[in-house]
Enzyme design. Structure first.
Site, PDB file in Angstrom:
ATOM      1  N   ASP A 182      -9.357   7.282   8.102  1.00 32.95           N
ATOM      2  CA  ASP A 182      -7.954   6.918   7.897  1.00 32.95           C
ATOM      3  C   ASP A 182      -7.090   8.104   8.308  1.00 32.95           C
ATOM      4  O   ASP A 182      -7.108   9.161   7.672  1.00 32.95           O
ATOM      5  CB  ASP A 182      -7.717   6.555   6.426  1.00 32.95           C
ATOM      6  CG  ASP A 182      -6.364   5.883   6.204  1.00 32.95           C
ATOM      7  OD1 ASP A 182      -5.460   6.049   7.047  1.00 32.95           O
ATOM      8  OD2 ASP A 182      -6.210   5.202   5.176  1.00 32.95           O
ATOM      9  N   VAL A 212       3.558   0.772   2.911  1.00 31.99           N
ATOM     10  CA  VAL A 212       3.364  -0.314   3.880  1.00 31.99           C
ATOM     11  C   VAL A 212       3.332  -1.644   3.138  1.00 31.99           C
ATOM     12  O   VAL A 212       2.639  -1.789   2.128  1.00 31.99           O
ATOM     13  CB  VAL A 212       2.060  -0.118   4.680  1.00 31.99           C
ATOM     14  CG1 VAL A 212       1.909  -1.211   5.735  1.00 31.99           C
ATOM     15  CG2 VAL A 212       2.034   1.262   5.332  1.00 31.99           C
ATOM     16  N   GLY A 218       1.376   5.089   0.176  1.00 26.12           N
ATOM     17  CA  GLY A 218       0.774   6.343   0.600  1.00 26.12           C
ATOM     18  C   GLY A 218       1.690   7.507   0.300  1.00 26.12           C
ATOM     19  O   GLY A 218       2.811   7.329  -0.205  1.00 26.12           O
ATOM     20  N   ASN A 219       1.240   8.702   0.636  1.00 28.22           N
ATOM     21  CA  ASN A 219       2.049   9.885   0.358  1.00 28.22           C
ATOM     22  C   ASN A 219       3.287   9.984   1.241  1.00 28.22           C
ATOM     23  O   ASN A 219       4.305  10.536   0.818  1.00 28.22           O
ATOM     24  CB  ASN A 219       1.192  11.144   0.540  1.00 28.22           C
ATOM     25  CG  ASN A 219       0.145  11.283  -0.548  1.00 28.22           C
ATOM     26  OD1 ASN A 219       0.472  11.461  -1.706  1.00 28.22           O
ATOM     27  ND2 ASN A 219      -1.118  11.191  -0.159  1.00 28.22           N
ATOM     28  N   THR A 253      -1.415  11.046   6.121  1.00 26.65           N
ATOM     29  CA  THR A 253      -0.978  12.391   5.750  1.00 26.65           C
ATOM     30  C   THR A 253      -2.192  13.316   5.725  1.00 26.65           C
ATOM     31  O   THR A 253      -2.164  14.431   6.250  1.00 26.65           O
ATOM     32  CB  THR A 253      -0.298  12.366   4.374  1.00 26.65           C
ATOM     33  OG1 THR A 253       0.774  11.418   4.394  1.00 26.65           O
ATOM     34  CG2 THR A 253       0.245  13.728   4.013  1.00 26.65           C
ATOM     35  N   THR A 297       5.125  26.506  24.634  1.00 26.98           N
ATOM     36  CA  THR A 297       4.822  26.487  23.197  1.00 26.98           C
ATOM     37  C   THR A 297       4.616  25.069  22.685  1.00 26.98           C
ATOM     38  O   THR A 297       3.663  24.792  21.940  1.00 26.98           O
ATOM     39  CB  THR A 297       5.955  27.167  22.407  1.00 26.98           C
ATOM     40  OG1 THR A 297       6.078  28.525  22.856  1.00 26.98           O
ATOM     41  CG2 THR A 297       5.645  27.162  20.908  1.00 26.98           C
ATOM     42  N   ASP A 327       0.852  -1.185   0.000  1.00 28.05           N
ATOM     43  CA  ASP A 327       0.000   0.000   0.000  1.00 28.05           C
ATOM     44  C   ASP A 327       0.887   1.234   0.000  1.00 28.05           C
ATOM     45  O   ASP A 327       1.607   1.490   0.974  1.00 28.05           O
ATOM     46  CB  ASP A 327      -0.923   0.003   1.219  1.00 28.05           C
ATOM     47  CG  ASP A 327      -1.757   1.276   1.298  1.00 28.05           C
ATOM     48  OD1 ASP A 327      -2.338   1.656   0.262  1.00 28.05           O
ATOM     49  OD2 ASP A 327      -1.812   1.883   2.378  1.00 28.05           O
ATOM     50  N   ALA A 335      -7.231   4.583  -4.041  1.00 25.51           N
ATOM     51  CA  ALA A 335      -7.261   3.120  -3.966  1.00 25.51           C
ATOM     52  C   ALA A 335      -7.350   2.629  -2.525  1.00 25.51           C
ATOM     53  O   ALA A 335      -8.043   1.647  -2.230  1.00 25.51           O
ATOM     54  CB  ALA A 335      -6.027   2.541  -4.649  1.00 25.51           C
ATOM     55  N   ASP A 336      -6.658   3.310  -1.618  1.00 31.53           N
ATOM     56  CA  ASP A 336      -6.698   2.878  -0.223  1.00 31.53           C
ATOM     57  C   ASP A 336      -8.094   3.029   0.363  1.00 31.53           C
ATOM     58  O   ASP A 336      -8.539   2.204   1.172  1.00 31.53           O
ATOM     59  CB  ASP A 336      -5.684   3.663   0.614  1.00 31.53           C
ATOM     60  CG  ASP A 336      -5.871   5.174   0.525  1.00 31.53           C
ATOM     61  OD1 ASP A 336      -6.478   5.660  -0.450  1.00 31.53           O
ATOM     62  OD2 ASP A 336      -5.391   5.873   1.441  1.00 31.53           O
TER      63      ASP A 336
END
Length: 265
Positions: free
Chosen positions: A129, A13, A8-9, A132, A184, A6, A108-109
């Site tokens: 999901d 995986v 991803g950006n 990103t 901060t 899989d 697709a995911d």
């Protein structure tokens, strides 16, 4: 054994299944400058370190939200594993119906996740999901993929704060003890995580109202463990949802996709 990938950006995986059992899972960074040979050698070495017998791999399936990586990884899997992968997309047999204006635009995911959830739990359902981007996918009780929503994820939000402000640092991904930050870093952690929780809760409420139903809500993705436990409406966290969905889709489409087969191109 099945190799599931899989893309991803931020991360790629990998999972290796024997029948329905996930033998191993690992992830590497998505890097556009790497060649297919670099990825092939890296993946083979990682699998060897996990004692996966490469010669026993007899199937592969690939999903990607990065279009340029599809031909790269298809060729890599062919060259380094002698397999032609099935490519999971809007044209693949999934067991669900895409009720989307332009089905080819659905990631697709998202399709893979929705197929697995409907097959295992039925509908209506919301799949969130946390990657990103944070995506919301909505399934009807009849297994219709109705669409959803896409919001900036924790990674995008954090990078935006760091990039567009002069004095805000990058922060560690931990759940702060208090909403009111005393420094901060704590303030950024609170805003990022609790702010994301608030967005997710409200999105679930709005989607449920529009559905006029109380859907099952399933979370997945690399950052689900930070946000999902704080959202009462989320009933389940499954970090391997996409890999399990790829196994399902492979089984639905695997005729002719064995070693040396033509697969789905």
């Amino acid at each position: 054994m099945l190799l599931a990938v899989d893309i991803g950006n931020s991360h790629i995986v990998f999972g290796v299944f024997y029948k329905s059992k996930l033998l191993c899972e690992f992830r590497i960074a998505t890097q556009s400058h790497k060649t297919g040979d670099e990825y092939g050698i890296l993946v083979r070495n990682i699998m060897a370190s996990k004692k996966i017998p490469l010669k026993k791999l007899d199937g592969a399936i690939l999903s990607s939200v990065v279009p340029a990586f599809i031909p790269l990884f298809k060729e890599m899997i062919q060259n380094y594993f002698s397999l032609t992968p099935i490519i999971a997309n809007h044209q693949t047999k999934t067991g669900i119906t895409l009720k989307y204006d332009r089905p080819e635009e659905v990631g697709a995911d998202r399709i893979v996740n929705a197929a697995l959830v409907f097959h295992r739990f039925g509908g209506p359902a919301i799949i969130i999901d946390f990657g990103t981007a944070t995506t919301f996918c909505v399934l009807s009780k009849l297994g219709e993929y109705l669409g959803g929503a896409i919001a900036p994820g924790l990674i995008i939000s954090s990078e935006a704060l760091f990039s567009y402000t002069a004095k805000l640092p990058k922060v560690e991904w931990v759940i702060p003890k208090n909403v009111i930050g005393k420094n901060t870093q704590a303030g950024m952690q609170s805003g990022l995580i609790f702010g994301h929780v608030g967005m997710v809760n409200e999105m679930i409420a709005l989607i449920s109202k529009e559905l006029k139903a109380a859907p099952k809500v399933i979370a997945t993705g690399g950052l689900a463990h930070l946000v999902a436990p704080l959202c009462k409406a989320i009933s389940m966290i499954n970090p391997t949802l996409t890999l399990e969905g790829l196994l399902l889709i492979y089984n639905l489409n695997s005729k002719g996709a064995q070693r040396g087969g033509r697969g789905n191109v």
